[in-house]
Design an enzyme around this catalytic site. Structure first.
Site, PDB file in Angstrom:
ATOM      1  N   ARG A   1       0.835  -1.214   0.000  1.00 56.85           N
ATOM      2  CA  ARG A   1       0.000   0.000   0.000  1.00 56.85           C
ATOM      3  C   ARG A   1       0.859   1.248   0.000  1.00 56.85           C
ATOM      4  NH1 ARG A   1      -4.455   0.187   4.573  1.00 56.85           N
ATOM      5  NH2 ARG A   1      -2.644   0.757   5.834  1.00 56.85           N
TER       6      ARG A   1
ATOM      7  N   LYS B   1      -2.538   6.574   1.608  1.00 57.47           N
ATOM      8  CA  LYS B   1      -2.330   7.041   2.973  1.00 57.47           C
ATOM      9  C   LYS B   1      -1.428   8.269   2.977  1.00 57.47           C
ATOM     10  CE  LYS B   1      -2.209   4.560   7.332  1.00 57.47           C
ATOM     11  NZ  LYS B   1      -3.388   5.196   7.911  1.00 57.47           N
TER      12      LYS B   1
ATOM     13  N   GLU C   1     -16.037   6.286   4.859  1.00 62.65           N
ATOM     14  CA  GLU C   1     -15.304   5.752   6.013  1.00 62.65           C
ATOM     15  C   GLU C   1     -15.197   6.839   7.064  1.00 62.65           C
ATOM     16  OE1 GLU C   1     -11.136   4.867   5.377  1.00 62.65           O
ATOM     17  OE2 GLU C   1     -11.032   6.181   3.645  1.00 62.65           O
TER      18      GLU C   1
HETATM   19  N1  PLP Z   1      -9.084   4.226   6.741  1.00 61.77           N
HETATM   20  C1  PLP Z   1      -8.251   5.216   7.087  1.00 61.77           C
HETATM   21  C2  PLP Z   1      -8.560   6.578   6.632  1.00 61.77           C
HETATM   22  C3  PLP Z   1      -7.120   4.923   7.866  1.00 61.77           C
HETATM   23  O1  PLP Z   1      -6.283   5.896   8.219  1.00 61.77           O
HETATM   24  C4  PLP Z   1      -6.885   3.604   8.275  1.00 61.77           C
HETATM   25  C5  PLP Z   1      -5.705   3.273   9.067  1.00 61.77           C
HETATM   26  O2  PLP Z   1      -4.719   2.799   8.588  1.00 61.77           O
HETATM   27  C6  PLP Z   1      -7.792   2.619   7.890  1.00 61.77           C
HETATM   28  C7  PLP Z   1      -8.874   2.960   7.131  1.00 61.77           C
HETATM   29  C8  PLP Z   1      -7.581   1.201   8.302  1.00 61.77           C
HETATM   30  O3  PLP Z   1      -6.597   0.586   7.540  1.00 61.77           O
HETATM   31  P1  PLP Z   1      -5.766  -0.630   8.110  1.00 61.77           P
HETATM   32  O4  PLP Z   1      -6.761  -1.668   8.486  1.00 61.77           O
HETATM   33  O5  PLP Z   1      -4.925  -1.059   6.976  1.00 61.77           O
HETATM   34  O6  PLP Z   1      -5.008  -0.138   9.259  1.00 61.77           O
HETATM   35  C1  COI Z   2      -3.934   3.077  11.649  1.00 59.66           C
HETATM   36  O1  COI Z   2      -4.948   2.484  11.989  1.00 59.66           O
HETATM   37  O2  COI Z   2      -2.824   2.543  11.617  1.00 59.66           O
HETATM   38  C2  COI Z   2      -3.986   4.456  11.254  1.00 59.66           C
HETATM   39  O3  COI Z   2      -3.105   4.886  10.581  1.00 59.66           O
HETATM   40  C3  COI Z   2      -5.074   5.281  11.717  1.00 59.66           C
HETATM   41  C4  COI Z   2      -4.498   6.529  12.260  1.00 59.66           C
HETATM   42  C5  COI Z   2      -5.280   7.654  11.774  1.00 59.66           C
HETATM   43  C6  COI Z   2      -4.247   6.464  13.715  1.00 59.66           C
END
Ligand code: PLP
Ligand code: COI
Length: 340
Positions: free
Chosen positions: A81, A183, A219
């Site tokens: 990612r 991200k 989201e």
């Molecule tokens: N959506 C956003 C905007 C996020 O910042 C995160 C955190 O990483 C997620 C979703 C969840 O992603 P992940 O499950 O890969 O941590």
């Molecule tokens: C994560 O879940 O790792 C994130 O990056 C979310 C963050 C906004 C704390």
């Protein structure tokens, strides 16, 4: 020897740990990288990150398992990612294999900061990259730094597994053809006003809608959504402007293959929210946080699971995912990277 910390009292806060990883990109290539004790960054006043927010990041966790190993969860997906984020932001890609090895190296070097098994805590790992080279015209910089630091964390939301109340936001998070799916730091900078406003009004988070039609669920600022329908199907929004959460992808797999539930990724309309049985936020930081109520401009949508406990399906998903991460339940092949 572990650090002398009350592991049960950790919130989601930054705590300086001993060692971080640093690699610099210059003259078209990344250097060999090194571990460092220096938690400060020194860059030029006109660095691309400071002027035009050319930066992206990742987040994953290391856990102590039941049999006392230190592991992390699907770091290859974070590496992949981050590659997507870098390409969209005109930043140089950091090799995926090197990414995973650097994660392992940093965790190993901070092993005393990895919370022991049984406290509901973990070591949060934050890989990130930023333009360190000077720019003044709007263009990508020539020099970059990739770093990984770690910090011990507990639950993201106060109260841990207690259901939270969120609101539907009038602010948008991502443009239809923008950067919502990567991200990028900029996605979070522009969410800060919305989150402060939500907190001031007593809400734990914002539910963002699609900015084009404002009819579909996207989201929150830091997590994806899952919903449970009346017939126990686990559904999640499909959109090209949300972050492809690794937790969400893992939960859908768990629902289908461990719990024998039907799953579906599809557009989800705001109008459907009142029909769902359960709602939760999923992400590395959020894990799986139940939502009890959604406030839509004063009108409350209350889920039947209530404000005391996680809904039944949410709880099963949570227990299975966390069980896999902590080595209590057998993981699908390739999900668990053993570090120590
Ligand atoms: N959506 C956003 C905007 C996020 O910042 C995160 C955190 O990483 C997620 C979703 C969840 O992603 P992940 O499950 O890969 O941590
Ligand atoms: C994560 O879940 O790792 C994130 O990056 C979310 C963050 C906004 C704390």
């Amino acid at each position: 020897m572990k650090q002398d910390i009350d592991w049960s009292k950790l919130g989601f806060k930054y705590h300086t740990t001993d060692i971080r990883y640093i690699s610099n990109y210059k003259n078209g290539s990344w250097d060999e990288g090194q571990l460092s004790t220096n938690s400060n960054v020194t860059i030029n006043e006109s660095a691309g990150v400071l002027q035009y927010a050319q930066t992206c990041f990742e987040g994953l966790k290391a856990y102590t398992t039941k049999d006392n190993k230190i592991v992390c969860f699907r770091p290859d997906l974070n590496a992949a990612r981050m590659e997507e984020s870098c390409k969209r932001l005109e930043m140089p890609v950091f090799n995926k294999e090197r990414f995973v090895n650097a994660v392992k190296e940093v965790v190993k070097a901070n092993a005393s900061w990895v919370p022991p098994y049984g406290y509901g805590a973990s070591l949060y790992i934050r890989p990130y990259m930023f333009a360190s080279g000077a720019v003044i015209g709007v263009k990508p910089a020539d020099e970059y730094q990739f770093r990984i630091f770690t910090t011990p964390v507990g639950p993201y939301f106060q109260g841990g597994a207690k259901p939270i109340v969120i609101r539907i936001s009038d602010f948008d998070r991502a443009a239809p053809n923008g950067t919502g799916h990567i991200k990028a730091g900029l996605n979070y900078a522009m969410s800060l006003h919305a989150i402060v406003d939500a907190h001031n009004q007593g809400f734990a988070e914002n539910m963002y809608l699609d900015s084009k039609t404002r009819t579909k669920v996207e989201e929150t600022g830091g997590a994806n959504f899952i919903f449970v329908t009346q017939d126990n199907k686990v559904i999640t929004p499909k959109s090209s402007s949300i972050l492809p959460s690794i937790t969400r992808r893992s939960l859908l797999y768990v629902a289908e293959h461990y719990l024998n539930l039907k799953v579906e990724e599809r557009e989800i309309y705001k109008e459907e929210l009142k029909d769902f049985k359960e709602c939760a936020l999923c992400g590395t930081a959020a894990v799986l946080s139940p939502v009890g109520k959604i406030n839509d401009h004063g009108k409350e949508i209350s889920f039947p699971s209530g404000m005391e406990n996680m809904g039944e399906i949410t709880k099963k998903l949570y227990d299975t995912l966390v069980g896999i991460q902590l080595g209590e339940i057998e993981a699908p092949k390739g999900w668990i990277e053993v570090i120590l």
